[in-house]
Design a protein around this motif. Structure first.
Motif, PDB file in Angstrom:
ATOM      1  N   ASN A   1       0.810  -1.214   0.000  1.00 44.87           N
ATOM      2  CA  ASN A   1       0.000   0.000   0.000  1.00 44.87           C
ATOM      3  C   ASN A   1       0.847   1.270   0.000  1.00 44.87           C
ATOM      4  OD1 ASN A   1      -2.735   1.110   0.126  1.00 44.87           O
ATOM      5  ND2 ASN A   1      -2.108   1.911   2.139  1.00 44.87           N
ATOM      6  N   GLN A   2       2.120   1.146   0.348  1.00 50.10           N
ATOM      7  CA  GLN A   2       3.013   2.310   0.352  1.00 50.10           C
ATOM      8  C   GLN A   2       3.597   2.589  -1.035  1.00 50.10           C
ATOM      9  OE1 GLN A   2       5.035   0.619   4.167  1.00 50.10           O
ATOM     10  NE2 GLN A   2       5.829   2.696   3.931  1.00 50.10           N
ATOM     11  N   ILE A   3       3.295   1.741  -1.999  1.00 58.46           N
ATOM     12  CA  ILE A   3       3.831   1.894  -3.345  1.00 58.46           C
ATOM     13  C   ILE A   3       2.711   2.301  -4.296  1.00 58.46           C
ATOM     14  CG2 ILE A   3       5.009   0.748  -5.259  1.00 58.46           C
ATOM     15  CD1 ILE A   3       6.135  -1.246  -3.215  1.00 58.46           C
ATOM     16  N   ILE A   4       2.961   3.350  -5.073  1.00 54.37           N
ATOM     17  CA  ILE A   4       1.995   3.789  -6.074  1.00 54.37           C
ATOM     18  C   ILE A   4       2.731   4.007  -7.385  1.00 54.37           C
ATOM     19  CG2 ILE A   4       2.221   6.198  -5.301  1.00 54.37           C
ATOM     20  CD1 ILE A   4      -0.715   6.597  -6.222  1.00 54.37           C
ATOM     21  N   ALA A   5       2.142   3.522  -8.463  1.00 51.57           N
ATOM     22  CA  ALA A   5       2.793   3.592  -9.775  1.00 51.57           C
ATOM     23  C   ALA A   5       1.824   4.124 -10.825  1.00 51.57           C
ATOM     24  CB  ALA A   5       3.285   2.213 -10.195  1.00 51.57           C
ATOM     25  N   SER A   6       2.393   4.834 -11.795  1.00 56.72           N
ATOM     26  CA  SER A   6       1.596   5.327 -12.916  1.00 56.72           C
ATOM     27  C   SER A   6       2.268   4.960 -14.226  1.00 56.72           C
ATOM     28  CB  SER A   6       1.430   6.847 -12.839  1.00 56.72           C
ATOM     29  OG  SER A   6       2.682   7.496 -12.979  1.00 56.72           O
ATOM     30  N   SER A   7       1.469   4.932 -15.284  1.00 57.55           N
ATOM     31  CA  SER A   7       1.988   4.607 -16.612  1.00 57.55           C
ATOM     32  C   SER A   7       0.910   4.917 -17.633  1.00 57.55           C
ATOM     33  CB  SER A   7       2.371   3.118 -16.692  1.00 57.55           C
ATOM     34  OG  SER A   7       2.750   2.761 -18.001  1.00 57.55           O
ATOM     35  N   VAL A   8       1.336   5.048 -18.879  1.00 59.65           N
ATOM     36  CA  VAL A   8       0.352   5.184 -19.956  1.00 59.65           C
ATOM     37  C   VAL A   8      -0.103   3.811 -20.430  1.00 59.65           C
ATOM     38  CG1 VAL A   8       1.257   7.396 -20.742  1.00 59.65           C
ATOM     39  CG2 VAL A   8       2.177   5.288 -21.713  1.00 59.65           C
ATOM     40  N   GLN A   9       0.586   2.768 -19.963  1.00 62.99           N
ATOM     41  CA  GLN A   9       0.264   1.390 -20.353  1.00 62.99           C
ATOM     42  C   GLN A   9      -0.656   0.746 -19.319  1.00 62.99           C
ATOM     43  OE1 GLN A   9       1.235   0.201 -23.257  1.00 62.99           O
ATOM     44  NE2 GLN A   9       2.555   1.946 -23.759  1.00 62.99           N
ATOM     45  N   GLU A  10      -1.946   0.722 -19.592  1.00 66.42           N
ATOM     46  CA  GLU A  10      -2.898   0.177 -18.628  1.00 66.42           C
ATOM     47  C   GLU A  10      -2.638  -1.298 -18.330  1.00 66.42           C
ATOM     48  OE1 GLU A  10      -7.091   1.320 -18.676  1.00 66.42           O
ATOM     49  OE2 GLU A  10      -6.654   2.510 -20.474  1.00 66.42           O
ATOM     50  N   GLU A  11      -2.252  -2.046 -19.351  1.00 69.84           N
ATOM     51  CA  GLU A  11      -2.037  -3.486 -19.157  1.00 69.84           C
ATOM     52  C   GLU A  11      -0.884  -3.758 -18.204  1.00 69.84           C
ATOM     53  OE1 GLU A  11      -1.635  -5.656 -22.776  1.00 69.84           O
ATOM     54  OE2 GLU A  11      -3.602  -5.076 -23.544  1.00 69.84           O
ATOM     55  N   SER A  12       0.215  -3.014 -18.356  1.00 69.17           N
ATOM     56  CA  SER A  12       1.357  -3.234 -17.481  1.00 69.17           C
ATOM     57  C   SER A  12       1.033  -2.814 -16.054  1.00 69.17           C
ATOM     58  CB  SER A  12       2.589  -2.476 -17.984  1.00 69.17           C
ATOM     59  OG  SER A  12       2.377  -1.080 -17.984  1.00 69.17           O
ATOM     60  N   LEU A  13       0.274  -1.743 -15.893  1.00 67.75           N
ATOM     61  CA  LEU A  13      -0.147  -1.323 -14.556  1.00 67.75           C
ATOM     62  C   LEU A  13      -1.021  -2.381 -13.899  1.00 67.75           C
ATOM     63  CD1 LEU A  13      -1.108   2.475 -14.739  1.00 67.75           C
ATOM     64  CD2 LEU A  13       0.802   1.432 -13.502  1.00 67.75           C
ATOM     65  N   GLN A  14      -1.965  -2.907 -14.666  1.00 65.00           N
ATOM     66  CA  GLN A  14      -2.852  -3.935 -14.121  1.00 65.00           C
ATOM     67  C   GLN A  14      -2.068  -5.170 -13.717  1.00 65.00           C
ATOM     68  OE1 GLN A  14      -6.227  -3.415 -13.559  1.00 65.00           O
ATOM     69  NE2 GLN A  14      -5.950  -5.301 -12.350  1.00 65.00           N
ATOM     70  N   SER A  15      -1.047  -5.513 -14.516  1.00 64.49           N
ATOM     71  CA  SER A  15      -0.207  -6.663 -14.193  1.00 64.49           C
ATOM     72  C   SER A  15       0.522  -6.453 -12.875  1.00 64.49           C
ATOM     73  CB  SER A  15       0.799  -6.898 -15.321  1.00 64.49           C
ATOM     74  OG  SER A  15       1.677  -7.956 -14.997  1.00 64.49           O
ATOM     75  N   LEU A  16       1.081  -5.249 -12.678  1.00 59.98           N
ATOM     76  CA  LEU A  16       1.770  -4.947 -11.420  1.00 59.98           C
ATOM     77  C   LEU A  16       0.799  -4.976 -10.238  1.00 59.98           C
ATOM     78  CD1 LEU A  16       4.133  -2.012 -12.466  1.00 59.98           C
ATOM     79  CD2 LEU A  16       4.816  -4.330 -11.832  1.00 59.98           C
ATOM     80  N   LYS A  17      -0.393  -4.447 -10.452  1.00 57.72           N
ATOM     81  CA  LYS A  17      -1.402  -4.439  -9.390  1.00 57.72           C
ATOM     82  C   LYS A  17      -1.821  -5.859  -9.014  1.00 57.72           C
ATOM     83  CE  LYS A  17      -5.785  -2.252  -8.137  1.00 57.72           C
ATOM     84  NZ  LYS A  17      -6.850  -1.306  -8.595  1.00 57.72           N
ATOM     85  N   ASP A  18      -1.997  -6.698 -10.024  1.00 54.69           N
ATOM     86  CA  ASP A  18      -2.393  -8.086  -9.775  1.00 54.69           C
ATOM     87  C   ASP A  18      -1.293  -8.873  -9.070  1.00 54.69           C
ATOM     88  OD1 ASP A  18      -4.783  -7.552 -11.025  1.00 54.69           O
ATOM     89  OD2 ASP A  18      -4.205  -8.454 -12.941  1.00 54.69           O
ATOM     90  N   LYS A  19      -0.037  -8.639  -9.463  1.00 45.18           N
ATOM     91  CA  LYS A  19       1.082  -9.396  -8.893  1.00 45.18           C
ATOM     92  C   LYS A  19       1.445  -8.961  -7.484  1.00 45.18           C
ATOM     93  CE  LYS A  19       3.625 -10.612 -13.131  1.00 45.18           C
ATOM     94  NZ  LYS A  19       4.901 -10.366 -13.890  1.00 45.18           N
ATOM     95  N   TYR A  20       1.449  -7.619  -7.266  1.00 45.61           N
ATOM     96  CA  TYR A  20       2.028  -7.110  -6.024  1.00 45.61           C
ATOM     97  C   TYR A  20       1.066  -6.317  -5.148  1.00 45.61           C
ATOM     98  CZ  TYR A  20       6.025  -8.223  -8.974  1.00 45.61           C
ATOM     99  OH  TYR A  20       6.903  -8.862  -9.814  1.00 45.61           O
ATOM    100  N   ALA A  21      -0.167  -6.168  -5.591  1.00 46.73           N
ATOM    101  CA  ALA A  21      -1.206  -5.482  -4.811  1.00 46.73           C
ATOM    102  C   ALA A  21      -0.838  -4.031  -4.506  1.00 46.73           C
ATOM    103  CB  ALA A  21      -1.499  -6.246  -3.523  1.00 46.73           C
ATOM    104  N   ILE A  22      -0.048  -3.395  -5.388  1.00 45.08           N
ATOM    105  CA  ILE A  22       0.286  -1.993  -5.201  1.00 45.08           C
ATOM    106  C   ILE A  22      -0.854  -1.126  -5.723  1.00 45.08           C
ATOM    107  CG2 ILE A  22       2.749  -2.466  -5.419  1.00 45.08           C
ATOM    108  CD1 ILE A  22       2.569  -1.186  -8.255  1.00 45.08           C
ATOM    109  N   ARG A  23      -0.797   0.165  -5.421  1.00 48.39           N
ATOM    110  CA  ARG A  23      -1.779   1.103  -5.949  1.00 48.39           C
ATOM    111  C   ARG A  23      -1.306   1.624  -7.314  1.00 48.39           C
ATOM    112  NH1 ARG A  23      -2.037   5.684  -2.659  1.00 48.39           N
ATOM    113  NH2 ARG A  23      -0.057   5.137  -1.669  1.00 48.39           N
TER     114      ARG A  23
END
Length: 272
Positions: free
Chosen positions: A30-52
């Motif tokens: 929960n202390q990690i937040i990431a942004s990107s123009v690539q929605e798929e890569s963001l969703q992958s990171l969210k699914d793998k690591y439960a980050i925001r």
């Protein structure tokens, strides 16, 4: 560590650092937040690591205490232009792009700002990264220690002078690709000798892993360790002679120098 760590960019290197951070349990997801123009890569990171995650770079910039710029060097200028008015007053900017100096990053932000320049590598993904870091005079010892602790959480870190950063790019930042080529070549040789390919990859990769560990843990010169394997009139010295015949060392040295030269060429004054 009770800080919010932000990532602008979710590519291979940013993802590797996030994986290392989460795997080390240095901070909570929960202390990690990431942004990107690539929605798929963001969703992958969210699914793998439960980050925001968010598609809004400014949202990440406004929240992060330590902000990683994990985008390609060629888009640093527009990204910094977008976020420079949104970052916190005391944010620590961590840049991981080749060829982007501390001076250039500060000029692009248009004010004095805390900057750490780092060159990590993708083995961070498996907790065996190697990173060189340096900082400008705005960064305190405690803040630099925090950043070093982040990189230490997924490998080894060395504090260096900025003038060595191009050499770091050559010897560790880009070199995993060369090592992967070497492993593939070793495996090809074994396949030629009749070994199934997947088994050959395992033998080759473990041999490289073990050899690297011997260098790090024994403190012996690599040449001395090589000599320990080369029995008089044996199989290994034949292999060494064959590599020397084909210019193995010179090819590797030239490859590293080419990487260094490219890193230097990428260092350009900030545009105004």
């Amino acid at each position: 560590m009770k800080k919010t760590i932000g990532f602008i960019g979710s590519g291979n290197m940013g993802g590797a650092i996030i994986a290392g951070l989460v795997g080390s349990a240095l901070v909570s997801s929960n202390q990690i937040i990431a942004s990107s123009v690539q929605e798929e890569s963001l969703q992958s990171l969210k699914d793998k690591y439960a980050i925001r995650t968010t598609l809004d770079n400014k949202a990440v910039a406004a929240e992060a205490d330590i902000l990683f710029l994990a985008v390609k060097p060629n888009i640093y200028a527009p990204v910094i232009e977008e976020i420079k008015g949104a970052v916190k007053e005391n944010v620590v900017i961590v840049t991981i792009a080749a060829g982007k100096s501390l001076e250039e990053i500060q000029e692009r932000f248009g004010r004095e700002i805390k900057i750490v320049r780092a060159m990590p590598n993708t083995p961070a993904l498996v907790g065996e990264g190697m990173t060189g870091i340096c900082a400008n005079e705005m960064v305190s010892v405690a803040e630099l220690t925090d950043v070093k602790t982040i990189f230490d959480s997924f490998g080894r870190t060395e504090l260096i002078s900025e003038y060595l950063m191009d050499a770091v790019t050559g010897v560790s930042g880009s070199s995993p690709a060369l090592v992967f080529m070497f492993i593939e070549s070793l495996a090809d040789g074994a396949v030629r000798g009749g070994m199934p390919r997947q088994q050959a990859y395992k033998f080759a990769a473990q041999a490289v892993l073990g050899s690297a560990k011997m260098v790090l843990e024994t403190g012996k010169h690599p040449g001395e360790l090589k000599d320990m394997v080369c029995s008089p009139g044996g199989t290994t010295i034949e292999a060494v002679a064959e590599l020397e015949k084909h210019g193995f060392r010179n090819a590797v040295i030239s490859a590293v120098q080419t990487t260094i030269d490219k890193s230097i060429a990428m260092s350009k004054p900030a545009e105004h």
